[in-house]
Motif scaffolding. Structure first.
Motif, PDB file in Angstrom:
ATOM      1  N   ILE A  92      46.888 -24.821  16.386  1.00 53.60           N
ATOM      2  CA  ILE A  92      47.689 -23.795  17.066  1.00 53.60           C
ATOM      3  C   ILE A  92      48.408 -24.502  18.208  1.00 53.60           C
ATOM      4  O   ILE A  92      47.774 -25.228  18.978  1.00 53.60           O
ATOM      5  CB  ILE A  92      46.800 -22.654  17.598  1.00 53.60           C
ATOM      6  N   PRO A  93      49.727 -24.330  18.343  1.00 50.70           N
ATOM      7  CA  PRO A  93      50.450 -25.030  19.415  1.00 50.70           C
ATOM      8  C   PRO A  93      49.896 -24.702  20.798  1.00 50.70           C
ATOM      9  O   PRO A  93      49.489 -23.575  21.080  1.00 50.70           O
ATOM     10  CB  PRO A  93      51.883 -24.533  19.264  1.00 50.70           C
ATOM     11  N   GLU A  94      49.883 -25.707  21.661  1.00 48.27           N
ATOM     12  CA  GLU A  94      49.393 -25.560  23.028  1.00 48.27           C
ATOM     13  C   GLU A  94      50.279 -24.599  23.810  1.00 48.27           C
ATOM     14  O   GLU A  94      51.467 -24.494  23.563  1.00 48.27           O
ATOM     15  CB  GLU A  94      49.403 -26.928  23.721  1.00 48.27           C
ATOM     16  N   GLY A  95      49.683 -23.886  24.762  1.00 46.22           N
ATOM     17  CA  GLY A  95      50.436 -23.015  25.645  1.00 46.22           C
ATOM     18  C   GLY A  95      49.796 -21.646  25.793  1.00 46.22           C
ATOM     19  O   GLY A  95      48.677 -21.407  25.338  1.00 46.22           O
ATOM     20  N   LYS A  96      50.520 -20.738  26.455  1.00 49.33           N
ATOM     21  CA  LYS A  96      50.058 -19.363  26.642  1.00 49.33           C
ATOM     22  C   LYS A  96      50.403 -18.544  25.405  1.00 49.33           C
ATOM     23  O   LYS A  96      51.488 -18.673  24.849  1.00 49.33           O
ATOM     24  CB  LYS A  96      50.745 -18.727  27.854  1.00 49.33           C
ATOM     25  N   TRP A  97      49.487 -17.668  25.021  1.00 54.84           N
ATOM     26  CA  TRP A  97      49.657 -16.849  23.830  1.00 54.84           C
ATOM     27  C   TRP A  97      49.289 -15.395  24.091  1.00 54.84           C
ATOM     28  O   TRP A  97      48.446 -15.099  24.925  1.00 54.84           O
ATOM     29  CB  TRP A  97      48.759 -17.362  22.704  1.00 54.84           C
ATOM     30  N   LYS A  98      49.918 -14.529  23.346  1.00 52.33           N
ATOM     31  CA  LYS A  98      49.513 -13.127  23.275  1.00 52.33           C
ATOM     32  C   LYS A  98      49.308 -12.814  21.796  1.00 52.33           C
ATOM     33  O   LYS A  98      50.198 -13.043  20.982  1.00 52.33           O
ATOM     34  CB  LYS A  98      50.585 -12.198  23.840  1.00 52.33           C
ATOM     35  N   LEU A  99      48.117 -12.369  21.442  1.00 56.88           N
ATOM     36  CA  LEU A  99      47.857 -11.907  20.090  1.00 56.88           C
ATOM     37  C   LEU A  99      47.852 -10.387  20.115  1.00 56.88           C
ATOM     38  O   LEU A  99      47.136  -9.773  20.907  1.00 56.88           O
ATOM     39  CB  LEU A  99      46.505 -12.410  19.577  1.00 56.88           C
ATOM     40  N   GLN A 100      48.669  -9.802  19.266  1.00 52.57           N
ATOM     41  CA  GLN A 100      48.719  -8.347  19.172  1.00 52.57           C
ATOM     42  C   GLN A 100      48.078  -7.946  17.854  1.00 52.57           C
ATOM     43  O   GLN A 100      48.493  -8.405  16.790  1.00 52.57           O
ATOM     44  CB  GLN A 100      50.156  -7.845  19.241  1.00 52.57           C
ATOM     45  N   LEU A 101      47.059  -7.117  17.921  1.00 49.77           N
ATOM     46  CA  LEU A 101      46.369  -6.620  16.741  1.00 49.77           C
ATOM     47  C   LEU A 101      46.671  -5.140  16.607  1.00 49.77           C
ATOM     48  O   LEU A 101      46.278  -4.345  17.471  1.00 49.77           O
ATOM     49  CB  LEU A 101      44.858  -6.830  16.857  1.00 49.77           C
ATOM     50  N   ASP A 102      47.395  -4.780  15.565  1.00 49.89           N
ATOM     51  CA  ASP A 102      47.718  -3.383  15.286  1.00 49.89           C
ATOM     52  C   ASP A 102      46.836  -2.911  14.142  1.00 49.89           C
ATOM     53  O   ASP A 102      46.933  -3.411  13.024  1.00 49.89           O
ATOM     54  CB  ASP A 102      49.192  -3.220  14.903  1.00 49.89           C
ATOM     55  N   PHE A 103      45.955  -1.969  14.429  1.00 48.13           N
ATOM     56  CA  PHE A 103      45.067  -1.401  13.425  1.00 48.13           C
ATOM     57  C   PHE A 103      45.794  -0.205  12.819  1.00 48.13           C
ATOM     58  O   PHE A 103      46.081   0.777  13.504  1.00 48.13           O
ATOM     59  CB  PHE A 103      43.736  -1.003  14.056  1.00 48.13           C
ATOM     60  N   MET A 104      46.104  -0.330  11.522  1.00 45.81           N
ATOM     61  CA  MET A 104      47.005   0.628  10.886  1.00 45.81           C
ATOM     62  C   MET A 104      46.283   1.449   9.825  1.00 45.81           C
ATOM     63  O   MET A 104      45.322   0.992   9.208  1.00 45.81           O
ATOM     64  CB  MET A 104      48.188  -0.114  10.271  1.00 45.81           C
ATOM     65  N   TYR A 105      46.799   2.653   9.627  1.00 40.24           N
ATOM     66  CA  TYR A 105      46.319   3.564   8.593  1.00 40.24           C
ATOM     67  C   TYR A 105      47.444   3.764   7.591  1.00 40.24           C
ATOM     68  O   TYR A 105      48.587   4.047   7.983  1.00 40.24           O
ATOM     69  CB  TYR A 105      45.901   4.894   9.238  1.00 40.24           C
ATOM     70  N   LEU A 106      47.148   3.581   6.322  1.00 37.27           N
ATOM     71  CA  LEU A 106      48.127   3.706   5.237  1.00 37.27           C
ATOM     72  C   LEU A 106      49.326   2.769   5.406  1.00 37.27           C
ATOM     73  O   LEU A 106      50.428   3.080   4.964  1.00 37.27           O
ATOM     74  CB  LEU A 106      48.618   5.154   5.104  1.00 37.27           C
ATOM     75  N   ASN A 107      49.117   1.637   6.053  1.00 41.90           N
ATOM     76  CA  ASN A 107      50.147   0.614   6.279  1.00 41.90           C
ATOM     77  C   ASN A 107      51.373   1.126   7.034  1.00 41.90           C
ATOM     78  O   ASN A 107      52.399   0.465   7.068  1.00 41.90           O
ATOM     79  CB  ASN A 107      50.618   0.003   4.955  1.00 41.90           C
ATOM     80  N   ARG A 108      51.299   2.293   7.642  1.00 31.80           N
ATOM     81  CA  ARG A 108      52.456   2.866   8.336  1.00 31.80           C
ATOM     82  C   ARG A 108      52.145   3.323   9.744  1.00 31.80           C
ATOM     83  O   ARG A 108      52.965   3.199  10.639  1.00 31.80           O
ATOM     84  CB  ARG A 108      52.997   4.083   7.567  1.00 31.80           C
ATOM     85  N   TYR A 109      50.989   3.890   9.961  1.00 30.67           N
ATOM     86  CA  TYR A 109      50.667   4.528  11.227  1.00 30.67           C
ATOM     87  C   TYR A 109      49.719   3.649  12.030  1.00 30.67           C
ATOM     88  O   TYR A 109      48.666   3.259  11.533  1.00 30.67           O
ATOM     89  CB  TYR A 109      50.024   5.892  10.995  1.00 30.67           C
ATOM     90  N   ILE A 110      50.084   3.353  13.266  1.00 29.68           N
ATOM     91  CA  ILE A 110      49.216   2.550  14.124  1.00 29.68           C
ATOM     92  C   ILE A 110      48.165   3.468  14.744  1.00 29.68           C
ATOM     93  O   ILE A 110      48.498   4.380  15.498  1.00 29.68           O
ATOM     94  CB  ILE A 110      50.023   1.824  15.210  1.00 29.68           C
ATOM     95  N   ALA A 111      46.909   3.235  14.397  1.00 28.01           N
ATOM     96  CA  ALA A 111      45.812   4.033  14.937  1.00 28.01           C
ATOM     97  C   ALA A 111      45.481   3.579  16.351  1.00 28.01           C
ATOM     98  O   ALA A 111      45.282   4.385  17.242  1.00 28.01           O
ATOM     99  CB  ALA A 111      44.585   3.926  14.035  1.00 28.01           C
TER     100      ALA A 111
END
Length: 108
Positions: A73-92
């Motif tokens: 993974i490249p060095e530096g500052k990172w933000k990981l965004q985890l979107d937990f989705m329902y039916l591949n459309r709605y973000i729970a």
């Protein structure tokens, strides 16, 4: 029915910009995955598959162990965004996780 969309943003030019990490996986596959040290992070949790309606879930003392992260993974500052989705459309729900990657210089 549940999916997790994982997107990595690298800090460049004074802002977080979408980086080379983006993938989607099933929710139960995510909970059982050894990558990113997920079993250790969910050790103090009752989040297990199958998820049931009407149950309150919790995660306590979430802290990853960097030895189980994917290599290069490249060095530096990172933000990981985890979107937990329902039916591949709605973000729970969504989680934004800020961290940094720094490699030790063993030759210096």
């Amino acid at each position: 029915m549940g999916q997790v969309l994982i997107t990595g943003y690298q800090f460049r030019s004074n802002e977080y910009r979408k980086g080379p990490i983006e993938f989607m996986m099933g929710l139960c596959s995510f909970f059982m995955s050894k990558d990113f040290d997920i079993p250790h992070m969910l050790y103090n949790s009752n989040a297990k598959c199958p998820l049931r309606k009407g149950v309150n879930y919790y995660v306590y003392k979430l802290s990853p162990n960097a030895t189980n992260f994917p290599p290069l993974i490249p060095e530096g500052k990172w933000k990981l965004q985890l979107d937990f989705m329902y039916l591949n459309r709605y973000i729970a729900w969504s989680v934004e996780w800020y961290n940094g990657v720094e490699y030790m210089n063993i030759f210096g």
